[in-house]
Design an enzyme around this catalytic site. Structure first.
Site, mmCIF file in Angstrom:
data_model
loop_
_atom_site.group_PDB
_atom_site.id
_atom_site.type_symbol
_atom_site.label_atom_id
_atom_site.label_comp_id
_atom_site.label_asym_id
_atom_site.label_seq_id
_atom_site.Cartn_x
_atom_site.Cartn_y
_atom_site.Cartn_z
ATOM 1 C CG ASP A 205 -40.575 15.676 40.714
ATOM 2 O OD1 ASP A 205 -41.696 16.055 40.344
ATOM 3 O OD2 ASP A 205 -40.401 14.870 41.644
ATOM 4 C CG LEU A 286 -48.966 10.587 44.660
ATOM 5 C CD1 LEU A 286 -49.361 9.890 45.940
ATOM 6 C CD2 LEU A 286 -50.197 10.792 43.778
ATOM 7 N NE ARG A 287 -40.960 15.602 45.849
ATOM 8 C CZ ARG A 287 -40.040 14.732 45.449
ATOM 9 N NH1 ARG A 287 -39.921 14.452 44.178
ATOM 10 N NH2 ARG A 287 -39.254 14.137 46.316
ATOM 11 N N GLY A 288 -46.755 16.606 42.266
ATOM 12 C CA GLY A 288 -47.553 17.568 41.495
ATOM 13 C C GLY A 288 -48.909 17.821 42.130
#
Length: 348
Positions: A205, A286-288
């Site tokens: 991720d 919220l990285r995506g």
């Protein structure tokens, strides 16, 4: 040409690489905006992963670094300079610089933490009162590319350190009460073969993008790749000369995109759609959302545009999200196809 032969080890030209568009695009976007967070390249053996990564490093314009500085410090950007250079600048000292090729650092599988982070000479510090630091690979990679082949076989502890440095842009070494920190802002590129083991989901991720590459099946394309490689092995400098115009053209586009990146905007409605897609796909955290926004802006800048459109998002979103989906061992649908299905539904 003889001078060139003596000085430079030939690198296969990036623009001569046939196919593997997904990997090439991911690398270009990370070079335009290193804050995307690097790229993980998973695929079959012998598909040109290492060749492509070395080729993108060779293509990039030279960078200006401070003389006699072990961290490739920038002369004006505080985030990219060591504490010593900051002191020199604040003291109004004359700082000399020179240009170097973008550093391309390989992390070997057997590397230790000291080799990666650097070491402090405790004896010298205690007896002479001098902070003596032996820089590691993170120092050498500042403002460059750090490449880890077979990252899925690397010790998890080292992967954690790598990802923390890549995210923060700094490396801190502490030993016996002595602490030294230095800038470590680099594009992290990992590659591996899925047959040799997967990366832990929480580590996966942390990579901004994930490119999947497959062995080319088309016989005529395979012949073209083989012939091109044979031509390069036989006369590398002739091959480099043949592609020099294309190389320069791509280099100019990348430089322009880097400068234009800060002016690119993305409409609020499109941001909402990106987050909607992440929500439907159950992407944790919220990285995506953040990476997709960044990658879409970088892609727009790459095309010399000032605003992101739906097509830009469609091009980059699978690269940004496919490795963030929760894995269901019973599921037969590929994670990339899953992303595409939701994207075509929301961004119709």
């Amino acid at each position: 040409m003889d001078k060139i032969k003596n000085k430079i080890r030939p690198v296969f030209p990036f623009t001569a690489i046939v196919g593997q568009e997904e990997m090439k695009l991911a690398l270009i976007l990370n070079v335009i905006d290193p804050k995307i967070g690097g790229v993980m390249i998973m695929g079959d053996r012998g598909t040109g992963k290492s060749t492509t990564i070395r080729a993108i490093a060779d293509l990039l314009p030279e960078i200006e670094v401070v003389d006699d500085d072990m961290f490739n410090s920038h002369v004006s950007d505080y985030d990219l300079m060591s504490d010593l250079v900051k002191q020199q600048i604040e003291s109004k000292l004359n700082v000399k610089t020179h240009f170097i090729k973008v550093p391309m650092v390989d992390l070997p599988l057997g590397a230790t933490e000291d080799r990666l982070c650097g070491t402090i000479d405790i004896e010298k510090a205690l007896h002479e009162g001098v902070k003596s630091f032996e820089p590691g690979l993170l120092a050498k990679a500042n403002r460059g590319i750090l490449y880890v082949d077979e990252v899925n076989l690397l010790d998890d502890h080292l992967v954690d350190i790598l990802l923390d440095s890549a995210a923060s842009g700094w490396n801190t070494v502490e030993r016996e009460g002595i602490s030294i920190r230095h800038p470590a802002r680099f594009v992290l590129v990992g590659s591996g073969n899925p047959e040799e083991g997967e990366l832990r989901p929480q580590l996966l991720d942390r990579f901004g993008m994930h490119a999947e590459i497959r062995t080319v099946k088309d016989p005529s394309l395979r012949v073209k790749i083989v012939e091109q490689r044979a031509q390069f092995d036989q006369d590398p400098y002739g091959c480099i000369q043949e592609y020099s115009d294309k190389q320069q053209e791509l280099k100019d586009i990348i430089i322009k995109a880097q400068k234009n990146l800060m002016n690119v905007v993305i409409d609020y409605d499109l941001k909402v759609k990106i987050s909607q897609i992440c929500g439907i796909l159950n992407v944790d955290g919220l990285r995506g959302d953040i990476v997709t926004n960044r990658a879409a802006k970088a892609f727009a800048a790459y095309q010399n545009k000032d605003e992101v459109d739906i097509e830009d998002i469609k091009t980059v979103i699978t690269l940004c999200l496919r490795h963030r989906l929760r894995k269901d061992p019973l599921e037969t649908i590929d994670s990339g196809d899953k992303v595409s299905d939701v994207v075509s539904e929301i961004l119709s």
